[in-house]
Scaffold this active site. Structure first.
Site, PDB file in Angstrom:
ATOM      1  N   PRO A 149       0.831  -1.215   0.000  1.00 46.12           N
ATOM      2  CA  PRO A 149       0.000   0.000   0.000  1.00 46.12           C
ATOM      3  C   PRO A 149       0.867   1.269   0.000  1.00 46.12           C
ATOM      4  O   PRO A 149       0.506   2.277  -0.604  1.00 46.12           O
ATOM      5  CB  PRO A 149      -0.807  -0.131   1.285  1.00 46.12           C
ATOM      6  CG  PRO A 149      -0.866  -1.609   1.526  1.00 46.12           C
ATOM      7  CD  PRO A 149       0.461  -2.148   1.076  1.00 46.12           C
ATOM      8  N   TYR A 150       2.010   1.215   0.664  1.00 47.65           N
ATOM      9  CA  TYR A 150       2.924   2.366   0.631  1.00 47.65           C
ATOM     10  C   TYR A 150       3.316   2.698  -0.815  1.00 47.65           C
ATOM     11  O   TYR A 150       3.237   3.846  -1.249  1.00 47.65           O
ATOM     12  CB  TYR A 150       4.180   2.056   1.470  1.00 47.65           C
ATOM     13  CG  TYR A 150       5.333   3.006   1.225  1.00 47.65           C
ATOM     14  CD1 TYR A 150       5.316   4.304   1.721  1.00 47.65           C
ATOM     15  CD2 TYR A 150       6.459   2.601   0.483  1.00 47.65           C
ATOM     16  CE1 TYR A 150       6.373   5.176   1.491  1.00 47.65           C
ATOM     17  CE2 TYR A 150       7.514   3.466   0.255  1.00 47.65           C
ATOM     18  CZ  TYR A 150       7.471   4.757   0.757  1.00 47.65           C
ATOM     19  OH  TYR A 150       8.513   5.619   0.518  1.00 47.65           O
TER      20      TYR A 150
END
Ligand code: NAD
Ligand code: UGA
Length: 324
Positions: A149-150
């Site tokens: 997700p980063y």
């Protein structure tokens, strides 16, 4: 010489950039809100040198809430380094924080910046936009398939920068940094943790079997590339550059190197592989060399030695047995 805004000025990379820009004679405005990702004390210490400088002014404020018109007013160039870092912490409950600090904050800053017609907007992006490696060096136009997700939030920030370049004429450069290390490195990153634990004589934790590899980039090389991007003449569409260190290491080799530099045998405890951790990162540096004149200068051995020296000096100064 110009007036340059550095967001994330109290962070690891931002504070080194501020120091270099001041040395080069620029007027520098720093912005940071001291997020809770790691200790405020460490970030304040990063700013020690800059705060005593006459050409530095500092705003403590959050990009999501501050009056940004006031902050970007009179600024010629922006280096946007503020963000929520950390690949492994970006799953689950914390994802909204990544959206706020990496996506919404970037959009708010771009809105305000578009009103002052800056000469250059540089975004600190990440190798994590590429995702799983293809067995060779990643070039800037290769597919972007983030594995965390980063990485996805950094890719969204890149897209926003491209959008504001096309629709609001904000001249922009995107830099994809590859695992940065050196003095002031964030305390949860591999090398910081290994030095700290080894210094206390404790086992270091290696996620998975430790054969995953990283292109590691020394902080002064990252600052060189960022200064070159700030100085580059904007030409049409947003340019994207990999910023790597030119050397790669497995995690296990990194632990061995720490042991050598500290003169100790470092014992490993294996933990389960971390979700979203890519197998390897590897930067194709051809475009950055050709267009920015970027060449990494610090070898892994020199860089690790420097970080160990800094970490030991910090421990002695604070009279604690650990850096973090
Ligand atoms: P860092 O956490 O040390 O620095 C980021 C700084 O931004 C922090 O001081 C934090 O307080 C500040 N900040 C975050 N959100 C903010 C907001 N909304 N308003 C104001 N300040 C805010 O991290 P770092 O390692 O120095 O990374 C800097 C940038 O480079 C990040 O954008 C990161 O994603 C990117 N990057 C880092 C690496 C690396 O290896 N360190 C690699 C690739 C990309
Ligand atoms: C780093 C930064 O933390 C990100 O902010 C950045 O965006 C990314 O680089 C990038 O290149 O774009 P990462 O490569 O995960 O991410 O950096 P480290 O935290 O230093 O981890 C390196 C490797 O060591 C990973 O494989 C990790 O799983 C491993 N590791 C980390 C351990 O085995 N043990 C630890 O205690 C910490």
């Amino acid at each position: 010489m110009g007036r340059i805004l550095v967001t994330g000025a109290a962070g690891f990379i931002g504070s080194h950039l501020v120091d270099r820009l001041l040395e080069l004679g620029h007027e520098v405005t720093g912005l940071d809100c001291f997020t809770d990702y790691y200790s405020r004390d460490l970030k304040q210490r990063n700013l020690d040198r800059a705060l005593s400088h006459g050409r530095f002014r500092f705003f403590e404020g959050d990009l999501l809430r501050s009056n940004l018109d006031e902050i970007v007013g009179g600024v010629d160039k922006v280096a946007h380094l503020a963000g929520e870092p950390g690949v492994r912490a970006s799953w689950g409950e914390r994802f909204p924080v990544y959206l706020e600090r990496n996506v919404q904050a970037t959009q708010r800053l771009l809105e305000a910046t578009s009103r002052v017609r800056p000469k250059q907007f540089v975004l600190a992006s990440s190798s994590s936009v590429y995702g799983a490696d293809n067995g060779g060096p990643a070039a800037e136009d290769d597919p972007r398939r983030p594995a965390s997700p980063y990485g996805l939030s950094k890719l969204a920030a890149e897209e926003l920068v491209g959008l504001y370049e096309r629709e609001h004429a904000v001249p922009a450069t995107v830099l994809r940094y590859f695992t940065v290390y050196g003095p002031r490195q964030r305390p949860e990153m591999a090398l910081s943790r290994f030095i700290s634990l080894a210094g206390r004589g404790e086992l270091v934790e290696v996620f998975g079997d430790g054969t995953q590899s990283r292109e590691m980039t020394y902080i002064s090389d990252v600052v060189d590339a960022t200064v070159a991007a700030l100085e580059a003449k904007p030409e049409g569409a947003a340019r994207v550059y990999n910023v790597g260190g030119g050397t790669r290491t497995t995690v296990v080799e990194l632990v061995e190197l720490v042991g050598e530099m500290m003169g100790e045998r470092v014992e490993i405890r294996h933990a389960p592989p971390a979700h979203g951790d890519v197998r390897s990162t590897w930067a194709d540096l051809e475009r950055a060399a050709r267009e920015l004149g970027y060449r990494p200068r610090v070898s892994l051995e020199e860089g690790v030695e420097e970080q160990v020296r800094w970490a030991l000096a910090e421990c002695a100064r604070r009279r604690t047995p650990s850096i973090v």
